[in-house]
Design a protein around this motif. Structure first.
Motif, PDB file in Angstrom:
ATOM      1  N   ARG A 218       0.834  -1.206   0.000  1.00  0.00           N
ATOM      2  CA  ARG A 218       0.000   0.000   0.000  1.00  0.00           C
ATOM      3  C   ARG A 218       0.868   1.255   0.000  1.00  0.00           C
ATOM      4  N   ILE A 219       1.959   1.206   0.748  1.00  0.00           N
ATOM      5  CA  ILE A 219       2.831   2.378   0.823  1.00  0.00           C
ATOM      6  C   ILE A 219       3.495   2.650  -0.526  1.00  0.00           C
ATOM      7  N   ARG A 220       3.918   1.612  -1.226  1.00  0.00           N
ATOM      8  CA  ARG A 220       4.537   1.832  -2.527  1.00  0.00           C
ATOM      9  C   ARG A 220       3.576   2.490  -3.502  1.00  0.00           C
ATOM     10  N   THR A 221       2.317   2.136  -3.422  1.00  0.00           N
ATOM     11  CA  THR A 221       1.307   2.783  -4.266  1.00  0.00           C
ATOM     12  C   THR A 221       1.149   4.245  -3.888  1.00  0.00           C
ATOM     13  N   LEU A 222       1.143   4.539  -2.598  1.00  0.00           N
ATOM     14  CA  LEU A 222       0.985   5.922  -2.156  1.00  0.00           C
ATOM     15  C   LEU A 222       2.193   6.772  -2.540  1.00  0.00           C
TER      16      LEU A 222
END
Length: 547
Positions: A218-222
């Motif tokens: 999720r963090i990589r997407t953000l």
């Protein structure tokens, strides 16, 4: 399940043995078990014992203020949050009367402290819930913003965000998650470090959109969505123990002269006299610079000039303290034992004096180096000097720091990430606001920075907010009562705030009377600050009591 039932008792046995040795007693009545599983179909609950008693298996449990349900949907926690925040909003409802209530800035502070503090707590955890679940919290946030600003109930939520200067809950949750990620990245001993830095099952989440990705994915997407780099983080350093209350040695020859009213030549004469007093000490000048995306540090020693470029996310303070770190790291290999380090950053000297209470890794590294130098027989003094007064060493360090072009230390302290994230998410918010092409407030306020607070009383400020947003009782009450929109009898068009204030022909004479011209735009009347005769005109046309 059989494998789980074989492994957990062994772990419980180790815990109880440790508790017995250290004088702790585990309460069976306060202990329960949750089986986290999304597998469909019936499956037996595990049978786990503690001190001969079976631990009950429950569907949800509260831990550190968060309710974890067995399927990790966080629906129960969000319902619990809504109940708590609704109780807090009752106080805001009492204080937000449109006639005698508090001003918008005070009400927003109450909303932040009573409501947003609860919604922000552990949002990085429950933020993994489905959007349809977390979206139910938006109504709480929107209601608080409407109460604080006095905006009409039909006001667009994007206008609410801008008029109050508060971001949406989704952006707030995303910023908290990214900030928590960088905090994990700066601490290799964090239990989530490996999973956050090297998330697994990426292909599974790619082909199963219904599955909620793990925290690392999720963090990589953000990071990609908000155009945030993923730099190397400075690892956390252990502060010195409190029983080693050592202070750095400082010279305060220049502290008594206020810089704003002291001529440069006075500082220069004082510096020359100071150097005569400390002529046995070698000099080292340090400086840090930040111009746009360029961050540099420089250290000027006798017969040596050293400069390095830092990551663009580093702050001015980081560049200043890194320059001191470079000097301390260099002089330990030199033969001279007496040194004075000159810096024009008072904040760095104060940070080194309070190193035991700070967590900035470079401050702790520099302080540790300083203690090592003392143990080796060095005598190192720190002295603040005013910048840009003609002291040659300081001017040279400033020039070299601005021209540094080689990155030798590509790390960023976690303390500098917060300001970067604020800027990045502010940019993302601005992009969302620019996309609001049909928004009435957008034509008046193109930036999400918000409008300056007015000096009007509560009653007048509420009317101003409704005029700026473009939603008033007279122009938009039909949406609440399912009635047709009001139509102007003179112009035969739907009545709006723009039409009443700037377009309707029957008010041209009154516009000439109050504004000296009939051709006006909303920015002239409702901009920042609003026109001084705005409410006189509104009262003269009979619109003041139906806003």
């Amino acid at each position: 399940m059989s494998f789980i039932e074989r492994q957990i008792p062994a772990a419980i046995k180790q815990i109880t043995e440790w508790a017995d040795r250290n004088g702790f007693v585990l309460s069976v009545s306060k202990t329960n078990c949750v089986h986290f599983c999304r597998r469909r179909g019936l499956h037996p609950d595990p049978e786990i014992s503690l001190n001969g008693s079976v631990i009950p298996v429950v569907r949800e449990a509260k831990f550190l203020g968060i309710i974890f349900d067995s399927r990790l949907t966080f629906k129960s926690h969000i319902l619990y949050l809504k109940r708590k925040c609704n109780n807090a909003l009752n106080l805001l409802k009492i204080l937000s009367s449109r006639t005698w209530g508090g001003d918008c800035s005070s009400l927003l502070k109450i909303h932040k402290s009573l409501v947003l503090s609860k919604l922000d707590y552990c949002s990085a955890i429950y933020g993994s819930a489905a959007k349809s679940v977390t979206k139910s919290l938006d109504t709480i946030h929107h209601q608080g913003l409407r109460l604080a600003s006095g905006a009409f109930r039909t006001s667009p939520v994007q206008s609410l965000y801008v008029i109050t200067g508060e971001q949406s809950l989704q952006l707030r949750r995303e910023r908290q998650s990214v900030k928590y990620y960088f905090k994990i990245k700066s601490n290799r001993r964090h239990p989530l470090y490996d999973r956050a830095m090297n998330p697994i099952f990426g292909s599974l989440f790619a082909i199963k959109p219904s599955y909620i990705p793990s925290f690392g994915h999720r963090i990589r997407t953000l990071l990609s969505c908000h155009n945030i780099e993923n730099p190397n983080m400075m690892t956390r350093e252990e502060p010195p123990p409190p029983w080693r209350e050592l202070k750095i040695a400082t010279i305060d020859d220049f502290n008594d002269l206020p810089k704003h009213d002291t001529p440069h030549f006075v500082y220069l004469q004082l510096f020359y006299w100071h150097r005569q007093c400390y002529k046995d000490f070698k000099t080292a000048f340090t400086d840090g610079s930040r111009i746009g995306d360029h961050v540099g540090s420089a250290a000027i020693l006798p017969n040596l000039t050293k400069s390095e470029k830092l990551h663009k996310y580093c702050s001015v303070f980081t560049s200043e303290i890194y320059a001191i770190f470079m000097v301390l790291n260099k002089i330990r290999f030199l033969q001279n034992k007496k040194w004075i380090i000159y810096t024009d950053s008072k904040s760095c000297i104060e940070a080194l004096q309070n190193a035991s209470r700070l967590s900035h890794p470079l401050v702790l590294k520099s302080f540790s180096l300083y203690l090592n130098l003392l143990e080796q027989g060095f005598n190192v003094l720190f002295c603040w000097i005013p910048g840009h007064v003609g002291i040659v060493g300081n001017e040279t360090a400033d020039r070299v720091a601005k021209s540094a072009n080689v990155i030798m230390y590509p790390f960023v302290p976690v303390e500098d990430i917060s300001k970067v994230l604020t800027s990045k998410f502010h940019t993302s918010w601005q992009i969302l606001w620019d996309a609001q092409t049909n928004n009435k407030l957008r034509s008046i306020q193109s930036s999400v920075k918000g409008l300056k607070p007015s000096n009007f009383n509560r009653k007048t400020s509420v009317k101003l907010v409704r005029l700026r947003v473009g939603h008033t009782y007279f122009t938009h009450r039909h949406l609440l009562y399912s009635e047709p929109a009001p139509v102007c009898s003179t112009c035969n068009v739907v009545i709006s705030v723009r039409h009443i204030l700037t377009e309707c022909a029957k008010y041209n004479n009154l516009r000439l009377r109050w504004f000296s011209k009939a051709d006006l735009n909303l920015t002239d009347l409702l901009g920042d600050p609003p026109h001084p005769f705005l409410f006189d005109f509104v009262a003269d046309i009979g619109f003041i009591n139906v806003i």
